[in-house]
Design an enzyme around this catalytic site. Structure first.
Site, PDB file in Angstrom:
ATOM      1  N   TRP A  51       0.797  -1.237   0.000  1.00 59.36           N
ATOM      2  CA  TRP A  51       0.000   0.000   0.000  1.00 59.36           C
ATOM      3  C   TRP A  51       0.830   1.288   0.000  1.00 59.36           C
ATOM      4  O   TRP A  51       1.812   1.394   0.716  1.00 59.36           O
ATOM      5  CB  TRP A  51      -0.892   0.004   1.255  1.00 59.36           C
ATOM      6  CG  TRP A  51      -1.569   1.319   1.457  1.00 59.36           C
ATOM      7  CD1 TRP A  51      -1.140   2.370   2.226  1.00 59.36           C
ATOM      8  CD2 TRP A  51      -2.788   1.751   0.841  1.00 59.36           C
ATOM      9  NE1 TRP A  51      -2.030   3.420   2.127  1.00 59.36           N
ATOM     10  CE2 TRP A  51      -3.046   3.059   1.296  1.00 59.36           C
ATOM     11  CE3 TRP A  51      -3.693   1.141  -0.044  1.00 59.36           C
ATOM     12  CZ2 TRP A  51      -4.173   3.777   0.890  1.00 59.36           C
ATOM     13  CZ3 TRP A  51      -4.817   1.872  -0.438  1.00 59.36           C
ATOM     14  CH2 TRP A  51      -5.046   3.173   0.023  1.00 59.36           C
ATOM     15  N   ASP A  54      -0.411   9.206   0.390  1.00 62.89           N
ATOM     16  CA  ASP A  54       0.179  10.534   0.133  1.00 62.89           C
ATOM     17  C   ASP A  54       1.704  10.569  -0.094  1.00 62.89           C
ATOM     18  O   ASP A  54       2.442   9.896   0.612  1.00 62.89           O
ATOM     19  CB  ASP A  54      -0.034  11.460   1.338  1.00 62.89           C
ATOM     20  CG  ASP A  54      -1.420  11.433   1.896  1.00 62.89           C
ATOM     21  OD1 ASP A  54      -2.285  10.767   1.331  1.00 62.89           O
ATOM     22  OD2 ASP A  54      -1.636  12.094   2.926  1.00 62.89           O
ATOM     23  N   GLN A  70       3.352   7.703   2.320  1.00 63.40           N
ATOM     24  CA  GLN A  70       2.565   6.930   3.273  1.00 63.40           C
ATOM     25  C   GLN A  70       2.547   5.486   2.791  1.00 63.40           C
ATOM     26  O   GLN A  70       2.149   5.204   1.648  1.00 63.40           O
ATOM     27  CB  GLN A  70       1.141   7.486   3.357  1.00 63.40           C
ATOM     28  CG  GLN A  70       1.057   8.827   4.043  1.00 63.40           C
ATOM     29  CD  GLN A  70       1.229   8.704   5.555  1.00 63.40           C
ATOM     30  OE1 GLN A  70       0.296   8.394   6.266  1.00 63.40           O
ATOM     31  NE2 GLN A  70       2.446   8.937   6.040  1.00 63.40           N
ATOM     32  N   PHE A 110       2.121   9.558  10.162  1.00 62.41           N
ATOM     33  CA  PHE A 110       1.237  10.107   9.139  1.00 62.41           C
ATOM     34  C   PHE A 110       1.998  11.129   8.277  1.00 62.41           C
ATOM     35  O   PHE A 110       3.201  11.323   8.427  1.00 62.41           O
ATOM     36  CB  PHE A 110       0.020  10.748   9.812  1.00 62.41           C
ATOM     37  CG  PHE A 110      -1.126   9.783  10.029  1.00 62.41           C
ATOM     38  CD1 PHE A 110      -0.918   8.406  10.108  1.00 62.41           C
ATOM     39  CD2 PHE A 110      -2.431  10.253  10.165  1.00 62.41           C
ATOM     40  CE1 PHE A 110      -1.977   7.519  10.302  1.00 62.41           C
ATOM     41  CE2 PHE A 110      -3.498   9.381  10.357  1.00 62.41           C
ATOM     42  CZ  PHE A 110      -3.280   8.015  10.431  1.00 62.41           C
ATOM     43  N   ARG A 184      -3.194  17.543  11.673  1.00 61.20           N
ATOM     44  CA  ARG A 184      -2.126  16.785  11.015  1.00 61.20           C
ATOM     45  C   ARG A 184      -1.591  17.398   9.707  1.00 61.20           C
ATOM     46  O   ARG A 184      -2.141  18.313   9.162  1.00 61.20           O
ATOM     47  CB  ARG A 184      -2.630  15.382  10.708  1.00 61.20           C
ATOM     48  CG  ARG A 184      -3.866  15.317   9.833  1.00 61.20           C
ATOM     49  CD  ARG A 184      -4.199  13.861   9.522  1.00 61.20           C
ATOM     50  NE  ARG A 184      -5.393  13.718   8.718  1.00 61.20           N
ATOM     51  CZ  ARG A 184      -6.610  13.549   9.213  1.00 61.20           C
ATOM     52  NH1 ARG A 184      -6.809  13.515  10.521  1.00 61.20           N
ATOM     53  NH2 ARG A 184      -7.640  13.428   8.396  1.00 61.20           N
ATOM     54  N   ASP A 185      -0.534  16.757   9.239  1.00 55.90           N
ATOM     55  CA  ASP A 185       0.084  16.967   7.929  1.00 55.90           C
ATOM     56  C   ASP A 185       0.901  18.260   7.844  1.00 55.90           C
ATOM     57  O   ASP A 185       0.632  19.141   7.017  1.00 55.90           O
ATOM     58  CB  ASP A 185      -0.987  16.928   6.809  1.00 55.90           C
ATOM     59  CG  ASP A 185      -1.835  15.670   6.866  1.00 55.90           C
ATOM     60  OD1 ASP A 185      -1.371  14.672   7.447  1.00 55.90           O
ATOM     61  OD2 ASP A 185      -2.967  15.681   6.340  1.00 55.90           O
ATOM     62  N   GLU A 236      -6.811  18.581   4.788  1.00 59.74           N
ATOM     63  CA  GLU A 236      -5.610  17.779   4.985  1.00 59.74           C
ATOM     64  C   GLU A 236      -4.466  18.337   4.131  1.00 59.74           C
ATOM     65  O   GLU A 236      -4.695  19.077   3.171  1.00 59.74           O
ATOM     66  CB  GLU A 236      -5.865  16.321   4.564  1.00 59.74           C
ATOM     67  CG  GLU A 236      -7.008  15.658   5.327  1.00 59.74           C
ATOM     68  CD  GLU A 236      -7.224  14.178   4.984  1.00 59.74           C
ATOM     69  OE1 GLU A 236      -7.417  13.398   5.907  1.00 59.74           O
ATOM     70  OE2 GLU A 236      -7.216  13.821   3.790  1.00 59.74           O
TER      71      GLU A 236
HETATM   72  C1  FRU Z   1      -4.513  12.163   3.405  1.00 62.51           C
HETATM   73  C2  FRU Z   1      -4.332  11.556   4.785  1.00 62.51           C
HETATM   74  C3  FRU Z   1      -3.580  12.507   5.695  1.00 62.51           C
HETATM   75  C4  FRU Z   1      -2.967  11.588   6.702  1.00 62.51           C
HETATM   76  C5  FRU Z   1      -2.646  10.376   5.866  1.00 62.51           C
HETATM   77  C6  FRU Z   1      -2.784   9.081   6.595  1.00 62.51           C
HETATM   78  O1  FRU Z   1      -4.740  11.237   2.406  1.00 62.51           O
HETATM   79  O2  FRU Z   1      -5.582  11.228   5.338  1.00 62.51           O
HETATM   80  O3  FRU Z   1      -4.374  13.513   6.257  1.00 62.51           O
HETATM   81  O4  FRU Z   1      -1.845  12.133   7.321  1.00 62.51           O
HETATM   82  O5  FRU Z   1      -3.529  10.390   4.774  1.00 62.51           O
HETATM   83  O6  FRU Z   1      -2.292   8.016   5.835  1.00 62.51           O
END
Ligand code: FRU
Length: 525
Positions: A51, A54, A70, A110, A184-185, A236
């Site tokens: 998998w 992002d 990710q 994340f 986040r992010d 996000e």
């Molecule tokens: C966006 C998201 C982010 C998060 C990540 C988790 O696609 O939801 O906000 O950090 O994916 O995998």
């Protein structure tokens, strides 16, 4: 679900090798299908296995573009997040590296960004060997399960060997959560005027801005987003950077939103305005929603940090999927791909200043054989693939059309198809003045009711020439219309690769002014 995992594991054991040729015979396709490799793109970035979502930590350092992502290494569906890692000298040819960041006692890793701390402000490297700093969100699963609200925090890690190995900072988290569920992010950049690092990240459907002298001590500055743009879902993966337009500096803020995109599900909106070191102000009316890409499959995209000033480009790359169906698209040994790298610019349009995206010129290195298509009137269908000695699944096309004065033409464009009658249309609808991607007959689509369909994008350019620049791979198309003023990215899963390419018109004639078609070679290891 268990059966699916079992089948996937079997596919895996069958040694899934990406096909290395640009041509795909049906024998090769059959093998790919058995190994779980069917639909693997040839020149779009994909993880070696399992998998991916992002893009993360995109930073240029010492001749290398880093791409983290990710990643869940144990399954082809989303799970405990790690940062996968790859490097490239040109954003086209990639080398896979070992996983960079693993979950730890503070949580899963994340999304986030990375910077080169060139002056060693963090003290985590040295003046001679400045560190790379990754800034990410910790997601604490136990906290979430216990029904707490503060389970997402921001942490950092550093590397003093060009990103090959990473240490988590011992003072993590560097930003605690005040009780906001979605928190986040982080994206970080150096702001010269205030001589501070700036961090922006998403908190519910707002963006928060912080500053720091050293990447470890952070001070909250401001919030942006109330009543601005689209709020159909959680915000996000933001980004914030300056671009010049008409000799003036403007700041662009990217904000991914899920759901609430213009064609359903995930998409990335943007704002244009000013940033004074403290606060971002939006130039457009609060109700204006602007979209980086109108296709269904470009999400969580951000830009590379530390691209040298001598280069000067703002380069973007996104995740080529949509949370509506990302976990269930019909690929098995790996799941999902990134968009090609794109240069972002601000351009004048009749509606005001807007963001445009264009493929980076490094992609030209993929061109193999080429066909120059003669200027001609097109009525009904004109096959391009019949005019080449090569049959390529990966291709690039640049076409300019003009609608003759007395033509009754309703729509026209490019058609990808195969011998099974499956097809994808990339067209322009003259009546509605919009571009579209139609993947309603594109092959496999039973996995999600949100997949098949015809998806429109408004045309903002006003010139008489309709210009379509397209990048086609095994399982995707990226349309850059009118020099990147309207952009659409969509994925598809045909039962046999699309080798046929036609120009088509409905309802009347269109003049093809110029046409260039390039066969592209694969670039993934
Ligand atoms: C966006 C998201 C982010 C998060 C990540 C988790 O696609 O939801 O906000 O950090 O994916 O995998």
């Amino acid at each position: 679900m268990r059966l699916l995992t079992f089948i996937t594991t079997l596919c895996f054991l069958a040694a899934c090798q990406p096909s290395s040729t640009h041509e795909q015979t049906s024998d090769a396709q059959q093998q790919d299908s058995l190994s779980g490799e069917q639909h693997r793109p040839l020149y779009h970035f994909t993880p070696p296995q399992q998998w991916m979502n992002d893009p993360n930590g995109m930073v240029y350092y010492d001749g290398e573009y880093h791409l983290f992502y990710q990643h869940y290494p144990d399954s082809n569906v989303w799970g405990p997040m790690h940062w996968g890692h790859a490097v490239s000298e040109d954003m086209v040819h990639w080398e896979h590296l070992p996983i960079a960041l693993y979950p730890d006692s503070l949580g899963m890793i994340f999304s986030g960004s990375a910077v080169a701390d060139l002056n060693n402000t963090s003290g985590l490297g040295s003046a001679e060997n400045p560190p790379l700093i990754a800034i990410f969100t910790y997601h604490n699963m136990e906290g979430e399960k216990a029904g707490e609200n503060d389970y997402q925090t921001q942490g950092i890690a550093y590397s003093v060997d060009k990103g090959r190995s990473w240490e988590k900072y011992e003072g993590n988290p560097v930003i605690e959560n005040p009780g906001i569920k979605d928190f986040r992010d982080p994206k970080v950049f150096w702001h010269q005027e205030s001589e501070r690092w700036i961090m922006i990240f998403a908190a519910a459907d707002r963006i928060r801005l912080y500053n720091s002298p050293n990447l470890t001590d952070w001070t909250f500055m401001s919030e942006f987003g109330e009543n601005s743009g689209s709020h159909g879902g959680v915000w996000e993966c933001p980004d914030l950077f300056p671009l010049l337009v008409n000799g003036e500096e403007k700041w662009v803020m990217l904000v991914s939103i899920n759901p609430g995109g213009p064609n359903g599900g995930s998409a990335t909106q943007y704002f244009i305005g000013d940033f004074d070191g403290q606060t971002f102000t939006n130039d457009n009316s609060p109700g204006t929603s602007l979209w980086v890409d109108y296709g269904k499959d470009n999400y969580a995209g951000v830009s590379w940090s530390n691209v040298p000033e001598s280069d000067g480009r703002r380069i973007f790359l996104g995740w080529m999927s949509n949370w509506q169906y990302a976990n269930i698209v019909p690929t098995y040994s790996w799941r999902s791909a990134m968009t090609i790298a794109r240069e972002l610019q601000l351009v004048d349009t009749e509606e005001g200043i807007r963001l445009s995206s264009l493929p980076v010129e490094e992609l030209h290195s993929l061109r193999k054989a080429s066909l120059e298509v003669e200027s001609q009137r097109i009525s009904a269908t004109q096959s391009l693939s019949a005019q080449t000695s090569w049959q390529a699944v990966a291709k690039e096309g640049i076409f300019e059309f003009i609608v003759p004065q007395n033509s009754q033409v309703k729509e026209f464009g490019l058609k990808l198809s195969n011998s099974l009658g499956e097809e994808v249309l990339l067209g322009y609808d003259k009546m509605k003045n919009e571009y579209y991607v139609d993947r309603s007959q594109a092959g496999k689509n039973e996995f999600s009711a949100d997949f098949a369909g015809r998806h429109p994008a408004p045309r903002t350019a006003t010139s008489d020439t309709i210009k379509m620049h397209v990048y086609i791979d095994v399982a995707s198309v990226e349309l850059f219309a009118d020099d990147g003023k309207t952009v659409m990215t969509e994925i598809f899963f045909p039962n046999e690769n699309f080798l046929q390419l036609d120009l088509y018109t409905e309802g009347g004639e269109v003049q093809l002014v110029s046409g260039n078609l390039h066969q592209l070679e694969g670039s993934m290891p």
